[in-house]
Design a protein around this motif. Structure first.
Motif, PDB file in Angstrom:
ATOM      1  N   ASP A 231      -8.308  15.804   6.948  1.00 15.89           N
ATOM      2  CA  ASP A 231      -9.602  15.132   7.067  1.00 15.89           C
ATOM      3  C   ASP A 231      -9.670  13.845   6.243  1.00 15.89           C
ATOM      4  O   ASP A 231     -10.694  13.164   6.225  1.00 15.89           O
ATOM      5  N   THR A 232      -8.601  13.500   5.550  1.00 11.67           N
ATOM      6  CA  THR A 232      -8.605  12.309   4.696  1.00 11.67           C
ATOM      7  C   THR A 232      -8.612  11.047   5.551  1.00 11.67           C
ATOM      8  O   THR A 232      -7.860  10.939   6.530  1.00 11.67           O
ATOM      9  N   THR A 233      -9.421  10.091   5.146  1.00 12.15           N
ATOM     10  CA  THR A 233      -9.430   8.795   5.837  1.00 12.15           C
ATOM     11  C   THR A 233      -9.183   7.646   4.869  1.00 12.15           C
ATOM     12  O   THR A 233      -8.648   6.609   5.261  1.00 12.15           O
ATOM     13  N   ASN A 234      -9.562   7.812   3.605  1.00  5.66           N
ATOM     14  CA  ASN A 234      -9.377   6.768   2.600  1.00  5.66           C
ATOM     15  C   ASN A 234      -8.584   7.351   1.430  1.00  5.66           C
ATOM     16  O   ASN A 234      -8.864   8.466   0.979  1.00  5.66           O
ATOM     17  N   ILE A 235      -7.629   6.593   0.951  1.00  8.00           N
ATOM     18  CA  ILE A 235      -6.769   7.105  -0.122  1.00  8.00           C
ATOM     19  C   ILE A 235      -6.694   6.110  -1.271  1.00  8.00           C
ATOM     20  O   ILE A 235      -7.035   4.931  -1.128  1.00  8.00           O
ATOM     21  N   TYR A 236      -6.257   6.639  -2.429  1.00 10.54           N
ATOM     22  CA  TYR A 236      -5.977   5.793  -3.590  1.00 10.54           C
ATOM     23  C   TYR A 236      -4.546   6.092  -4.031  1.00 10.54           C
ATOM     24  O   TYR A 236      -4.201   7.229  -4.338  1.00 10.54           O
ATOM     25  N   ILE A 237      -3.701   5.058  -4.006  1.00 13.45           N
ATOM     26  CA  ILE A 237      -2.295   5.206  -4.386  1.00 13.45           C
ATOM     27  C   ILE A 237      -2.157   4.845  -5.862  1.00 13.45           C
ATOM     28  O   ILE A 237      -2.568   3.759  -6.278  1.00 13.45           O
TER      29      ILE A 237
ATOM     30  N   SER B 255       5.258   9.586  -0.519  1.00 17.24           N
ATOM     31  CA  SER B 255       5.308   9.588  -1.982  1.00 17.24           C
ATOM     32  C   SER B 255       6.612  10.200  -2.478  1.00 17.24           C
ATOM     33  O   SER B 255       7.271   9.654  -3.376  1.00 17.24           O
ATOM     34  N   ASN B 256       7.020  11.334  -1.906  1.00 16.73           N
ATOM     35  CA  ASN B 256       8.271  11.979  -2.321  1.00 16.73           C
ATOM     36  C   ASN B 256       9.483  11.119  -1.970  1.00 16.73           C
ATOM     37  O   ASN B 256      10.459  11.058  -2.730  1.00 16.73           O
ATOM     38  N   TYR B 257       9.430  10.456  -0.833  1.00 16.00           N
ATOM     39  CA  TYR B 257      10.550   9.630  -0.399  1.00 16.00           C
ATOM     40  C   TYR B 257      10.819   8.501  -1.389  1.00 16.00           C
ATOM     41  O   TYR B 257      11.972   8.256  -1.779  1.00 16.00           O
ATOM     42  N   VAL B 258       9.770   7.830  -1.816  1.00 19.27           N
ATOM     43  CA  VAL B 258       9.940   6.723  -2.762  1.00 19.27           C
ATOM     44  C   VAL B 258      10.416   7.245  -4.119  1.00 19.27           C
ATOM     45  O   VAL B 258      11.157   6.571  -4.832  1.00 19.27           O
ATOM     46  N   MET B 259      10.012   8.462  -4.476  1.00 23.25           N
ATOM     47  CA  MET B 259      10.493   9.040  -5.739  1.00 23.25           C
ATOM     48  C   MET B 259      12.002   9.243  -5.694  1.00 23.25           C
ATOM     49  O   MET B 259      12.713   8.914  -6.656  1.00 23.25           O
ATOM     50  N   PHE B 260      12.527   9.765  -4.590  1.00 23.61           N
ATOM     51  CA  PHE B 260      13.968   9.954  -4.491  1.00 23.61           C
ATOM     52  C   PHE B 260      14.688   8.613  -4.301  1.00 23.61           C
ATOM     53  O   PHE B 260      15.820   8.451  -4.761  1.00 23.61           O
ATOM     54  N   GLU B 261      14.032   7.669  -3.645  1.00 16.86           N
ATOM     55  CA  GLU B 261      14.681   6.395  -3.354  1.00 16.86           C
ATOM     56  C   GLU B 261      14.803   5.533  -4.607  1.00 16.86           C
ATOM     57  O   GLU B 261      15.889   5.035  -4.918  1.00 16.86           O
ATOM     58  N   TYR B 262      13.704   5.377  -5.353  1.00 14.39           N
ATOM     59  CA  TYR B 262      13.701   4.474  -6.511  1.00 14.39           C
ATOM     60  C   TYR B 262      13.369   5.174  -7.826  1.00 14.39           C
ATOM     61  O   TYR B 262      13.220   4.497  -8.852  1.00 14.39           O
ATOM     62  N   GLY B 263      13.241   6.486  -7.808  1.00 15.36           N
ATOM     63  CA  GLY B 263      12.942   7.198  -9.051  1.00 15.36           C
ATOM     64  C   GLY B 263      11.521   7.015  -9.515  1.00 15.36           C
ATOM     65  O   GLY B 263      11.233   7.220 -10.703  1.00 15.36           O
ATOM     66  N   ARG B 264      10.606   6.662  -8.623  1.00  9.76           N
ATOM     67  CA  ARG B 264       9.223   6.370  -8.990  1.00  9.76           C
ATOM     68  C   ARG B 264       8.287   7.494  -8.530  1.00  9.76           C
ATOM     69  O   ARG B 264       7.895   7.536  -7.370  1.00  9.76           O
ATOM     70  N   PRO B 265       7.939   8.439  -9.391  1.00  7.84           N
ATOM     71  CA  PRO B 265       6.894   9.400  -9.004  1.00  7.84           C
ATOM     72  C   PRO B 265       5.559   8.685  -8.856  1.00  7.84           C
ATOM     73  O   PRO B 265       5.211   7.794  -9.639  1.00  7.84           O
ATOM     74  N   SER B 266       4.808   9.066  -7.858  1.00  8.59           N
ATOM     75  CA  SER B 266       3.484   8.492  -7.622  1.00  8.59           C
ATOM     76  C   SER B 266       2.571   9.599  -7.136  1.00  8.59           C
ATOM     77  O   SER B 266       3.002  10.723  -6.894  1.00  8.59           O
ATOM     78  N   HIS B 267       1.300   9.263  -6.983  1.00  5.96           N
ATOM     79  CA  HIS B 267       0.349  10.260  -6.485  1.00  5.96           C
ATOM     80  C   HIS B 267      -0.654   9.578  -5.571  1.00  5.96           C
ATOM     81  O   HIS B 267      -1.071   8.439  -5.818  1.00  5.96           O
ATOM     82  N   ILE B 268      -1.010  10.263  -4.498  1.00 10.84           N
ATOM     83  CA  ILE B 268      -1.985   9.743  -3.543  1.00 10.84           C
ATOM     84  C   ILE B 268      -3.218  10.638  -3.577  1.00 10.84           C
ATOM     85  O   ILE B 268      -3.131  11.834  -3.265  1.00 10.84           O
ATOM     86  N   PHE B 269      -4.343  10.062  -3.989  1.00 12.93           N
ATOM     87  CA  PHE B 269      -5.624  10.783  -4.054  1.00 12.93           C
ATOM     88  C   PHE B 269      -6.398  10.593  -2.763  1.00 12.93           C
ATOM     89  O   PHE B 269      -6.285   9.553  -2.104  1.00 12.93           O
ATOM     90  N   ASP B 270      -7.214  11.587  -2.432  1.00 14.00           N
ATOM     91  CA  ASP B 270      -8.238  11.419  -1.394  1.00 14.00           C
ATOM     92  C   ASP B 270      -9.391  10.678  -2.051  1.00 14.00           C
ATOM     93  O   ASP B 270     -10.108  11.223  -2.893  1.00 14.00           O
ATOM     94  N   LEU B 271      -9.564   9.416  -1.700  1.00 11.58           N
ATOM     95  CA  LEU B 271     -10.536   8.555  -2.381  1.00 11.58           C
ATOM     96  C   LEU B 271     -11.959   9.108  -2.282  1.00 11.58           C
ATOM     97  O   LEU B 271     -12.726   9.026  -3.250  1.00 11.58           O
ATOM     98  N   ASP B 272     -12.310   9.696  -1.167  1.00 10.41           N
ATOM     99  CA  ASP B 272     -13.677  10.161  -0.971  1.00 10.41           C
ATOM    100  C   ASP B 272     -14.005  11.402  -1.796  1.00 10.41           C
ATOM    101  O   ASP B 272     -15.167  11.793  -1.890  1.00 10.41           O
ATOM    102  N   LYS B 273     -12.997  12.043  -2.389  1.00  9.47           N
ATOM    103  CA  LYS B 273     -13.229  13.226  -3.224  1.00  9.47           C
ATOM    104  C   LYS B 273     -13.313  12.882  -4.703  1.00  9.47           C
ATOM    105  O   LYS B 273     -13.530  13.763  -5.536  1.00  9.47           O
TER     106      LYS B 273
END
Length: 807
Positions: free
Chosen positions: A335-341, A261-279
């Protein structure tokens, strides 16, 4: 914005040296604040592998290693004595061969490696840690390299240590420069070098799971995109190339998912967030927060929310601070297995200043409050998904993309003639069009005019001058002619009846006060307590939480200056300030110098605390009082004579406060600080303060010539018994009110009140001694005229105040 030059050149590689590239960026408005090498100079250090490691025969903490350095080990493995705790067989590490030059030490001199002997065992080189190479402060062990690192290769070449770090000092309007690709796009426009435009191939969905998202606040979020990825491995190791690039952007590696997530923010200026889907409980809701809600952030802080802050919540609680930072409850873990981008477009006004409320800032908030391209949320999620699958695995689901109101690209007209006039040199329409094409701006042409439609990534193009600036900087500021400005000079003469603000400052300073300069925004408490202002003008984007409102009085600022000085053991304080205050006033119209509904008068205020004079042998110490500061105000207003009338002020002692009247108008107050506030602000003594309208203080009487009186004045002293309710101002004003104009002045010079009531001065009365001065410009006063004038004065005092002659 910090980034490595090598990453920039992967997108655009102009035929320029590092210094020329830095100069180009600076001259285009993207100031290169600092450029430094990734690593200090050193040589002779190569990649080597430990093939044997045995305990040193004479030392518990040393090991005797045999290392293979490829071409440097033609006669067999080199023997190296090493004390690093991680020196073990099979790892590849940097080896400083005999004759190698290590980075300079504190003395500035390089350290040369020689054949040495440690506890009786020879060592033909040195295995290095990251700290010894000055690549980082990590000195816990040897710098471990990937197992595929070529043996014998120079470590500078392998780790690309001849790279340069650029640090740009970007102004707030250059949001499109907050990414490596955005800067590369600028370099391509400035140099004409080809730009490597990325392509984002869609990732094929392998399941149909979607996360329900409802956007309740269109003024907070204009676009919200996301997808579910199942079966990821959060323990996967972040690739070394990604860790290296993040480090060179000033970002430490956290975990594979966070790093992506941080890499893409520096690469293209796109902040994003990755959630633990099961939470996540149920679906997501994008809305404004509610009063009283709380959120534990990723940094461990728990904050209280209100209706001015945007959030992402689920069915149970708030999960993220919109555009700024994610919450701890849905953070990814081992312990994360499923995520939401998630990638969204947050309106800049909805993010701006919110993080400062909680005394922190984030890279994401820094970008969103300046503007992030709303057009590529889906494409960037595809890019993030592909990186996640390459590093952590997982199966992607279908993309969801909600779009509401997005920024409207309003056309901006560029007149070629206007551009030539503003820039100061002749410019053709073709030159303007060429600049716009290089910048990737779409436009239409007409005779002498170009109509530009700003792209989605440019939030700074709104008026014609913005386009003129683009033309000037892309063509090159060095092309601008050195033409001196020509303008008519007209002397502005101030009217004689008004003195300048600097003259007022000098007058106050001559009375022993020192000038202070304070913020115009203050604590709301000061406004309530010291100005009696229950509804101050609030600052929408305060620089600090306490500085939340605009001041309507300067007194609070001076009290704070006093407290600052007292905390540093100052015994005597005399300070003043000339500055503006801000009050609500519906009669004020908007103009170039005013804001509608807000009056901004200037004030001059002073504060005195401690002894009247600096400690000395010739005068006894005496604390400053009301009359000392009253005298300072009189001296400041002189030769105009003010009237001091008992009054009340929210900041001042009810019985030691006076309104200052000039020409029948109240221009301010002078008085001692209220005991309640002296105690509340923990002041040992009560200071005496004044605050006056600056415009009234600046006015002065123009001197008028008068002939020297040809006649001699007559003086008579009167002792009048009056009630204690009669003020001396009222009495002397009555005595001066002579219809014939003979009484020129009436001055109080004594007050007498006996210890016990007498027949002459009963209880509740006192004797005021007044000196009358009488003069007739045309004739000598006779005793009869003098006696008659005195009698009339006594009669006026008796009629107005019940006064009688004493005795």
């Amino acid at each position: 914005m910090q980034f490595p030059e090598s990453w920039l050149r992967e997108f655009c590689n102009p035929p320029l040296s590092t210094a020329e590239l830095a100069h180009l960026l600076t001259m285009s408005g993207m100031e290169v604040e600092e450029q430094k090498p990734v690593a200090p100079p050193f040589s002779g250090i190569v990649v080597a592998e430990i093939v044997e490691a045995e305990q040193h025969p004479n030392a518990d903490r040393l090991r005797v290693c045999r290392v293979d350095a490829g071409p440097f080990s033609k006669d067999g493995p080199l023997q190296i004595v090493c004390g690093a705790p991680n020196a073990r067989v099979g790892i590849r590490v940097p080896l400083a061969t005999v004759g190698a030059q290590l980075p300079p030490g504190e003395d500035g001199k390089p350290f040369e490696i020689k054949v040495g002997k440690l506890r009786g065992v020879e060592s033909f080189g040195m295995l290095c840690s990251a700290r010894e190479l000055k690549l980082s402060e990590d000195h816990g062990g040897l710098l471990e390299l990937p197992l595929d690192a070529p043996l014998g290769q120079d470590i500078r070449q392998y780790l690309k240590l001849d790279d340069t770090l650029f640090t740009l000092k970007l102004t707030p309007n250059l949001a499109h420069g907050l990414s490596v690709y955005g800067i590369a796009r600028e370099v391509s426009a400035l140099t004409g070098a080809p730009l490597k435009v990325p392509s984002f191939e869609p990732v094929a969905p392998r399941h149909d799971q979607r996360l329900p998202v409802t956007v309740h606040a269109a003024d907070l979020c204009g676009r919200f995109s996301g997808r579910v990825v199942r079966g990821v491995n959060p323990k996967a190791t972040t690739p070394a190339w990604m860790v290296e690039r993040l480090a060179r952007c000033g970002q430490r590696s956290v975990s594979a998912l966070v790093d992506i997530s941080n890499y893409v923010m520096f690469e293209y200026g796109r902040p994003s967030h990755i959630f633990d889907l099961d939470k996540i409980h149920g679906g997501l809701h994008v809305r404004w927060a509610r009063q009283g809600e709380t959120l534990k952030l990723l940094n461990g802080n728990t904050i209280e929310l209100d209706e001015q802050v945007g959030v992402i919540a689920d069915e149970a609680q708030v999960e993220s601070l919109a555009g700024i930072m994610g919450g701890d409850s849905t953070a990814v873990s081992d312990d994360t297995t499923n995520i939401y981008i998630e990638a969204a477009f947050w309106w800049p006004n909805a993010v701006s200043g919110r993080s400062r409320r909680y005394t922190f800032s984030t890279d994401a908030g820094h970008r969103f409050e300046r503007g992030v391209d709303p057009a590529l949320t889906v494409e960037h999620i595809e890019h993030i998904t592909r990186l996640v699958q390459e590093i952590c695995g997982g199966d992607a689901g279908p993309m969801t993309d909600w779009q509401g109101a997005l920024p409207e690209a309003k056309p901006v007209v560029l007149r070629v003639a206007r551009a030539s006039k503003v820039i100061g040199m002749p410019i053709s329409q073709e030159e303007c069009a060429s600049v716009l094409r290089r910048l990737g701006l779409s436009f239409t042409e007409a005779e002498g005019m170009l109509t530009v439609t700003p792209p989605s990534w440019r939030f700074d193009i709104a008026i014609e001058e913005d386009l003129i600036e683009e033309v000037a900087r892309v063509m090159g500021y060095d092309r601008l002619p050195s033409t001196p400005p020509l303008a008519p000079v007209k002397a502005q003469v101030r009217v004689e009846s008004q003195r300048g603000a600097y003259a007022v400052r000098r007058a106050v300073a001559s009375l022993g006060y020192q000038e202070t300069i304070n913020f115009s925004f203050v604590e709301e408490r000061w406004e309530r307590e010291l100005a009696g202002n229950a509804d101050p003008i609030k600052v929408l984007n305060p620089i600090a939480a306490p500085l939340a409102v605009m001041r309507s009085s300067v007194l609070g600022s001076l009290v704070q200056v006093l407290r600052y000085n007292l905390s540093r053991k100052a015994a005597r304080v005399r300070v003043f300030e000339v500055g503006r205050v801000f009050r609500r006033d519906a009669s004020v119209a908007a103009s170039d110098s005013t804001v509608q509904g807000i009056a901004q008068p200037a004030r001059v205020a002073g504060l005195a605390y401690g002894p009247t004079v600096v400690q000395q042998w010739g005068q006894a110490e005496k604390a400053v009082d009301f009359f000392d500061v009253k005298g300072d105000v009189e001296a400041l207003l002189a030769p105009r004579v003010a009237k001091f009338v008992a009054a009340e002020h929210p900041a001042m002692h009810p019985g030691r406060c006076a309104a200052v009247e000039l020409d029948g108008q109240i221009i301010g107050h002078v008085g001692e600080l209220h005991p309640r506030w002296r105690q509340a602000y923990e002041l040992p003594l009560a200071p005496v303060m004044f605050e006056l309208d600056l415009a009234a203080v600046q006015r002065r009487d123009v001197p008028q010539a008068q002939p020297v009186p040809r006649q001699q004045a007559a003086v008579r002293d009167l002792a009048l018994v009056v009630s204690e309710q009669v003020t001396h101002d009222a009495l002397t004003a009555t005595l001066r009110a002579d219809a014939d104009g003979l009484v020129r002045s009436a001055v109080l010079f004594d007050i007498y009140k006996p210890a016990a009531p007498t027949v002459d001065i009963p209880a509740g009365h006192r004797s005021l001694a007044v000196r009358l001065e009488m003069l007739d410009d045309d004739a000598t006063l006779t005793d009869d005229r003098i006696d008659a004038a005195v009698a009339q004065a006594v009669a006026r005092a008796q009629a107005a105040h019940g006064a009688r002659l004493r005795g």
